[in-house]
Enzyme design. Structure first.
Site, mmCIF file in Angstrom:
data_model
loop_
_atom_site.group_PDB
_atom_site.id
_atom_site.type_symbol
_atom_site.label_atom_id
_atom_site.label_comp_id
_atom_site.label_asym_id
_atom_site.label_seq_id
_atom_site.Cartn_x
_atom_site.Cartn_y
_atom_site.Cartn_z
ATOM 1 N N SER A 65 51.258 47.555 39.896
ATOM 2 C CA SER A 65 50.045 46.721 39.941
ATOM 3 C C SER A 65 49.807 45.834 38.727
ATOM 4 O O SER A 65 48.867 45.033 38.742
ATOM 5 C CB SER A 65 48.814 47.609 40.153
ATOM 6 O OG SER A 65 48.735 48.019 41.499
ATOM 7 N N LYS A 68 49.281 42.138 39.226
ATOM 8 C CA LYS A 68 47.994 41.486 39.465
ATOM 9 C C LYS A 68 47.510 40.676 38.271
ATOM 10 O O LYS A 68 46.597 39.851 38.414
ATOM 11 C CB LYS A 68 46.954 42.540 39.856
ATOM 12 C CG LYS A 68 47.266 43.230 41.186
ATOM 13 C CD LYS A 68 46.183 44.230 41.560
ATOM 14 C CE LYS A 68 46.460 44.887 42.915
ATOM 15 N NZ LYS A 68 47.315 46.070 42.803
ATOM 16 N N SER A 120 42.053 47.572 41.255
ATOM 17 C CA SER A 120 43.443 47.380 41.684
ATOM 18 C C SER A 120 43.584 47.322 43.199
ATOM 19 O O SER A 120 44.559 47.821 43.770
ATOM 20 C CB SER A 120 44.350 48.487 41.117
ATOM 21 O OG SER A 120 45.688 48.051 41.024
#
Length: 372
Positions: A65, A68, A120
Site C-alpha cells: 500500500s 498509494k 488505506s
C-alpha cells in the site's frame, strides 16, 4: 604491463566509493545495518535528496500500500480537492483493505485522499484512479510515466492500491524519490500527518467503527462515537518527530513502510521494504531514522539543491506524459534478491574498455622491429 595492472587496481578501488561505500566501512553503519530486518532500505535527507545509507536500494520488490503515495500525488496534480467522485461498482468491489464504499456513493477527492492514506482503502484508490483516468489500468500506466518524470525510473505500477501483481514493483530508492516529491506538496503533507479525519455519517458502518476504534486507542485518540477514520501509520505515535508517511502489507510484499521525521531542522525520509512483521517494520524505521539524524548532526550536508515546498497546489508542476508510451520491461519481483544492479554491468564494461584502451596504447608505443 605493470602500470596497466596498477591502474586497474585504482579503478577497482574507486568503483566502491561514495556515500554507501564509505558507510560500509563505518562501524556505526555496520552495527545499525546488522539490526535491520527489512530486505531493502534507504535513508534520505529530504532537503538535499542525498542518500545517507542504504541496502539493496535498487532491487525491485512488491510495494503493497505504499503505492498509494504515488496515487495520492498523481491525483493532487491531475484533479481538484472539491471534485465529486461517484463510486462505481468495480471500485466498490476492489479486494483488500476497504472504506466499505458501495456503488453510487459520492465523496470528494479530498475525502478519498484521506481515506487511502489514513485508512488505506483500496476501494478509494480504485475510485480515484477511475476519476482521474477513466479506469484503473489507464491510471496505473499514466502514474508509472508520471513517476518516471520525477526520477522513479525503476518502478512499474499496474494498479492504484498496491495489490500484488508480478508487474507491480518498485525499489527503496524510487520510493524515497516518490515520497520526497510528494512531501513537497503541502496538501499531501497535511494528509500524511493527520491522525484522523471526519467521515460522512451516511457512509459510516459498524464494520468501519470496529476497525477504527482500536486504531484510535493505539494513537492515543479519544473516541467520542463520531464517524472518523484513523491513520494506521503508527510511526506518528511511536517515533518522536514523525510526520508521516505510509505503511503497507500483503502476503507477497510482507510489511513495507515509508516514514518521514523532523528533528533539529533536519527532515529525513526512510523506506523499508519486506520486513517480516509489523513490529520489526517500525523497529527498522526507528533505527534507520535514528542513524540518519546522527549522521546529519555530525557531517557536512552535501551541496545539492533542495526541494522547495510550494505555497499552493496551483504552483505544482503539471504532469504532461503520454500514456501510450511503453512501460518498463517486466521483471519478477521475487527474483529481486538475486537480481543484478545495472551499475555492476556498467563497472565491468568500463573495466574491460579501460584494459582494451591501455593495451592499445601500450602496443602503439612499443618499439617496432625490422622484419624482412
Amino acid at each position: 604491463m605493470g602500470k596497466l595492472f596498477l591502474s586497474l587496481v585504482v579503478v577497482l578501488s574507486l568503483a566502491g566509493t561514495g556515500v554507501a561505500g564509505a558507510n560500509k566501512d563505518n562501524a556505526s553503519f555496520q552495527q545499525m545495518a546488522s539490526q535491520i530486518n527489512a530486505d531493502a532500505w534507504v535513508v534520505m535527507d529530504n532537503r538535499t535528496g542525498r542518500i545517507i545509507a542504504e541496502r539493496n536500494k535498487d532491487m525491485r520488490y512488491y510495494p503493497a500500500s505504499i503505492t498509494k503515495i504515488g496515487t495520492a500525488i498523481m491525483a493532487l496534480e491531475r484533479g481538484r480537492l472539491d471534485d465529486v467522485v461517484t463510486i462505481s461498482k468495480a471500485a466498490a468491489a476492489t479486494e483488500g483493505s476497504s472504506l466499505e464504499l458501495t456503488s453510487g456513493d459520492k465523496l470528494t477527492l479530498r475525502d478519498l485522499l484521506y481515506g487511502i492514506i489514513l485508512h488505506s482503502g483500496n476501494d478509494g484508490a480504485a475510485a480515484i484512479a477511475e476519476h482521474i483516468s477513466g479506469d484503473e489500468n489507464q491510471f496505473a500506466k499514466e502514474m508509472t510515466l508520471f513517476l518516471r518524470t520525477i526520477g522513479a525510473r525503476n518502478t512499474n505500477f499496474t494498479n492504484a492500491s498496491g495489490l500484488p501483481d508480478d508487474q507491480h514493483y518498485t525499489t527503496a530508492s524510487d520510493m524515497a524519490v516518490i515520497t520526497r516529491y510528494a512531501m513537497s506538496n503541502p496538501v499531501f503533507r497535511d494528509i500524511a500527518a493527520a491522525k484522523s479525519y471526519d467521515w460522512k455519517d451516511e457512509l459510516w458502518s459498524k464494520r468501519l467503527e470496529d476497525h477504527e476504534r482500536p486504531e484510535a486507542k493505539i494513537l492515543g485518540l479519544s473516541w467520542d462515537g463520531t464517524a472518523q477514520i484513523v491513520n494506521h501509520n503508527r510511526l506518528l505515535t511511536l517515533y518522536e518527530g514523525a510526520i508521516g508517511v505510509k505503511n503497507g502489507f500483503t502476503d507477497e510484499a510482507r510489511y513495507t513502510l515509508v516514514g518521514a521525521a523532523q528533528r533539529n531542522g533536519t527532515e529525513l525520509i526512510a523506506v523499508a521494504l519486506k520486513s517480516e512483521n509489523a513490529v520489526s517494520a517500525y523497529q527498522d524505521m526507528a533505527k534507520l531514522l535514528d542513524y540518519g539524524f546522527t549522521v546529519t548532526a555530525t557531517e557536512t550536508v552535501a551541496n545539492e539543491q533542495p526541494v522547495e515546498v510550494v505555497e499552493s497546489q496551483a504552483e505544482l508542476p503539471r504532469y504532461a506524459g503520454k500514456a501510450e508510451e511503453p512501460a518498463q520491461p517486466v521483471i519478477d519481483p521475487e527474483s529481486a534478491s538475486s537480481g543484478g544492479n545495472p551499475g555492476i554491468l556498467y563497472l565491468l564494461t568500463g573495466i574491460l574498455g579501460f584494459i582494451a584502451v591501455s593495451y592499445l596504447v601500450y602496443a602503439l608505443r612499443k618499439p617496432k622491429r625490422n622484419v624482412r
